[in-house]
Design a protein around this motif. Structure first.
Motif, PDB file in Angstrom:
ATOM      1  N   THR A  21       0.894  -1.219   0.148  1.00  0.00           N
ATOM      2  CA  THR A  21      -0.048  -0.033   0.084  1.00  0.00           C
ATOM      3  C   THR A  21       0.893   1.162  -0.052  1.00  0.00           C
ATOM      4  OG1 THR A  21      -0.139   0.112   2.397  1.00  0.00           O
ATOM      5  CG2 THR A  21      -1.888  -1.222   1.269  1.00  0.00           C
ATOM      6  N   ILE A  22       0.108   2.263  -0.029  1.00  0.00           N
ATOM      7  CA  ILE A  22       1.034   3.703   0.061  1.00  0.00           C
ATOM      8  C   ILE A  22       0.394   4.306   1.159  1.00  0.00           C
ATOM      9  CG2 ILE A  22       1.373   5.933  -1.020  1.00  0.00           C
ATOM     10  CD1 ILE A  22       1.358   4.661  -3.630  1.00  0.00           C
ATOM     11  N   VAL A  23       1.100   4.793   2.259  1.00  0.00           N
ATOM     12  CA  VAL A  23       0.548   5.470   3.391  1.00  0.00           C
ATOM     13  C   VAL A  23       1.060   7.064   3.301  1.00  0.00           C
ATOM     14  CG1 VAL A  23       0.906   5.459   5.740  1.00  0.00           C
ATOM     15  CG2 VAL A  23       0.862   3.364   4.771  1.00  0.00           C
ATOM     16  N   THR A  24       0.081   7.975   3.283  1.00  0.00           N
ATOM     17  CA  THR A  24       0.253   9.139   3.538  1.00  0.00           C
ATOM     18  C   THR A  24      -0.173   9.905   4.648  1.00  0.00           C
ATOM     19  OG1 THR A  24      -0.259   9.242   0.961  1.00  0.00           O
ATOM     20  CG2 THR A  24      -0.292  11.243   1.940  1.00  0.00           C
ATOM     21  N   PHE A  25       0.848  10.983   5.048  1.00  0.00           N
ATOM     22  CA  PHE A  25       0.567  11.628   6.322  1.00  0.00           C
ATOM     23  C   PHE A  25       0.768  13.273   5.905  1.00  0.00           C
ATOM     24  CE2 PHE A  25       2.022   7.858   8.316  1.00  0.00           C
ATOM     25  CZ  PHE A  25       1.275   7.730   9.531  1.00  0.00           C
ATOM     26  N   GLU A  26      -0.263  13.967   5.951  1.00  0.00           N
ATOM     27  CA  GLU A  26      -0.243  15.370   5.820  1.00  0.00           C
ATOM     28  C   GLU A  26       0.976  15.894   6.841  1.00  0.00           C
ATOM     29  OE1 GLU A  26      -1.558  16.967   3.487  1.00  0.00           O
ATOM     30  OE2 GLU A  26      -2.753  15.127   2.843  1.00  0.00           O
ATOM     31  N   PRO A  27       1.520  17.178   6.605  1.00  0.00           N
ATOM     32  CA  PRO A  27       2.398  17.693   7.483  1.00  0.00           C
ATOM     33  C   PRO A  27       1.840  17.794   8.889  1.00  0.00           C
ATOM     34  CG  PRO A  27       2.362  18.878   5.404  1.00  0.00           C
ATOM     35  CD  PRO A  27       1.178  17.975   5.605  1.00  0.00           C
ATOM     36  N   GLY A  28       2.399  17.331   9.948  1.00  0.00           N
ATOM     37  CA  GLY A  28       2.229  17.350  11.195  1.00  0.00           C
ATOM     38  C   GLY A  28       1.172  16.006  11.630  1.00  0.00           C
ATOM     39  N   GLY A  29       0.902  15.130  10.508  1.00  0.00           N
ATOM     40  CA  GLY A  29       0.079  13.874  10.886  1.00  0.00           C
ATOM     41  C   GLY A  29       1.120  13.043  11.673  1.00  0.00           C
ATOM     42  N   PRO A  58       7.823  20.171   5.037  1.00  0.00           N
ATOM     43  CA  PRO A  58       6.525  21.174   4.605  1.00  0.00           C
ATOM     44  C   PRO A  58       5.576  20.430   3.845  1.00  0.00           C
ATOM     45  CG  PRO A  58       8.524  21.606   3.291  1.00  0.00           C
ATOM     46  CD  PRO A  58       8.953  20.726   4.234  1.00  0.00           C
ATOM     47  N   GLY A  59       6.115  19.373   3.137  1.00  0.00           N
ATOM     48  CA  GLY A  59       5.301  18.577   2.350  1.00  0.00           C
ATOM     49  C   GLY A  59       4.598  17.279   2.779  1.00  0.00           C
ATOM     50  N   LYS A  60       3.965  16.320   2.079  1.00  0.00           N
ATOM     51  CA  LYS A  60       3.385  15.391   2.576  1.00  0.00           C
ATOM     52  C   LYS A  60       4.603  14.212   2.863  1.00  0.00           C
ATOM     53  CE  LYS A  60      -1.016  15.642   0.060  1.00  0.00           C
ATOM     54  NZ  LYS A  60      -2.038  15.093  -0.752  1.00  0.00           N
ATOM     55  N   PHE A  61       4.271  13.278   3.764  1.00  0.00           N
ATOM     56  CA  PHE A  61       5.121  12.101   4.100  1.00  0.00           C
ATOM     57  C   PHE A  61       4.547  11.071   3.600  1.00  0.00           C
ATOM     58  CE2 PHE A  61       6.677   8.887   7.097  1.00  0.00           C
ATOM     59  CZ  PHE A  61       8.102   8.673   6.521  1.00  0.00           C
ATOM     60  N   ARG A  62       5.017  10.119   2.362  1.00  0.00           N
ATOM     61  CA  ARG A  62       4.537   8.917   1.908  1.00  0.00           C
ATOM     62  C   ARG A  62       5.446   8.065   1.708  1.00  0.00           C
ATOM     63  NH1 ARG A  62       1.771   9.763  -3.133  1.00  0.00           N
ATOM     64  NH2 ARG A  62      -0.076   8.664  -2.316  1.00  0.00           N
ATOM     65  N   TYR A  63       5.017   6.790   2.058  1.00  0.00           N
ATOM     66  CA  TYR A  63       5.803   5.823   2.006  1.00  0.00           C
ATOM     67  C   TYR A  63       5.161   4.533   1.314  1.00  0.00           C
ATOM     68  CZ  TYR A  63       4.515   4.545   6.774  1.00  0.00           C
ATOM     69  OH  TYR A  63       3.236   4.150   7.714  1.00  0.00           O
ATOM     70  N   LEU A  64       5.824   3.508   0.506  1.00  0.00           N
ATOM     71  CA  LEU A  64       5.599   2.262   0.052  1.00  0.00           C
ATOM     72  C   LEU A  64       5.768   1.311   1.142  1.00  0.00           C
ATOM     73  CD1 LEU A  64       4.301   1.171  -2.657  1.00  0.00           C
ATOM     74  CD2 LEU A  64       6.838   0.301  -2.939  1.00  0.00           C
ATOM     75  N   LEU A  65       4.463   0.489   1.713  1.00  0.00           N
ATOM     76  CA  LEU A  65       4.513  -0.075   2.578  1.00  0.00           C
ATOM     77  C   LEU A  65       4.200  -1.818   2.259  1.00  0.00           C
ATOM     78  CD1 LEU A  65       4.306  -0.859   5.802  1.00  0.00           C
ATOM     79  CD2 LEU A  65       1.990  -0.265   5.624  1.00  0.00           C
ATOM     80  N   TYR A  66       5.133  -2.621   2.622  1.00  0.00           N
ATOM     81  CA  TYR A  66       4.677  -4.122   2.661  1.00  0.00           C
ATOM     82  C   TYR A  66       4.476  -4.603   3.963  1.00  0.00           C
ATOM     83  CZ  TYR A  66       5.945  -9.055   2.996  1.00  0.00           C
ATOM     84  OH  TYR A  66       5.788 -10.354   3.084  1.00  0.00           O
TER      85      TYR A  66
END
Length: 259
Positions: free
Chosen positions: A177-185, A238-246
């Motif tokens: 999956t792809i997990v996305t956090f907004e800044p400060g999430g 300052p932008g989104k933090f996103r990672y590819l997760l297994y």
């Protein structure tokens, strides 16, 4: 799976070597509970090659190994124009996920060609755990831009997951999956659960809790987490933090350790 090449936001390594004047200090860590492979280690000197692949090199960032990953391997593939393979996977029991981050790739499956976007891609491999009474899952060719993320409850949109398969479809024994956090999430608690994790940071930066340590990570870094390793994070902006997760899912726990 892949991203829209017009976006071009995902980090992909390009190799090379650091200058002789660079200090050795880095964030690379290897422990019994987790591993951090920072983007600065993806140099020419640590690439590998595979049989029957032309004009191709790869970075192996996870493999089944005592004290390391147990259920999966993960490569970052770099294929030059005209390169590739007509004998890509040699293990009849393997399943795989390709996640394209740059360039153009064509995948031929059952004599049907599928065009993906870009010449650098992640290849996640796992030995499929078949279950009597469950069919094999069908192949999927998807684009994350066409999938609505699932917002995590009680997060006000700060934390979301893009799911490429239905989590209730038990034919699948792994999820990528792809997990996305907004800044400060944040992940506001120490997740401690049975799945083994592989996390490749696609965009942004964060402070990630791994076991007892807070580690700074950014786009291009890879993290491996052993099952039950406590984890949490704070997205720094300052932008989104996103990672590819297994993670491995949906199967009984093996009661005998392999020897």
């Amino acid at each position: 799976m892949g991203n829209d090449k017009k976006i071009g936001a995902y980090y992909a390594p390009t190799g090379g070597l650091p200058p002789q004047t660079q200090l050795l200090t880095d964030r690379a860590m290897f422990t019994e509970a987790y591993t951090v492979i920072p983007k600065g280690t993806f140099s020419d000197i640590v690439t590998s090659f595979l049989p029957f692949w032309d004009k191709t090199r790869l970075w192996v960032i996870a493999r089944p190994l005592s004290g390391f990953a147990e259920t999966f391997s993960q490569y970052i593939m770099e294929v030059q124009p005209g390169g590739g393979s007509d004998r890509a996977e040699l293990d009849d029991e393997a399943e795989g996920v390709l996640f394209v981050v740059e360039g153009e790739v064509t995948v031929t499956l059952n004599n049907t060609k599928h065009n993906l976007a870009d010449a650098r891609f992640h290849w996640v491999r796992k030995a499929y755990e078949a279950v009597e009474g469950l069919d094999y899952p069908e192949p999927l060719f998807l684009n994350e831009k066409e999938i609505a993320p699932t917002v995590m409850p009680d997060t006000d949109g700060a934390w979301a997951t893009t799911r490429f398969v239905d989590p209730t479809d038990l034919r699948h024994d792994m999820h990528v999956t792809i997990v996305t956090f907004e800044p400060g999430g944040t992940i506001p608690f120490a997740e401690t659960h049975v799945m083994e994790h592989g996390l490749y940071v696609l965009e942004g930066k964060a402070v990630y809790r791994l076991n007892q340590d807070w580690v700074e990570v950014e786009a291009g870094d890879f993290m491996w987490l052993r099952a039950f390793c406590p984890q949490a994070c704070y997205a720094g902006g300052p932008g989104k933090f996103r990672y590819l997760l297994y993670k491995d899912v949906n199967r009984h726990m093996k009661l005998k350790l392999s020897r």
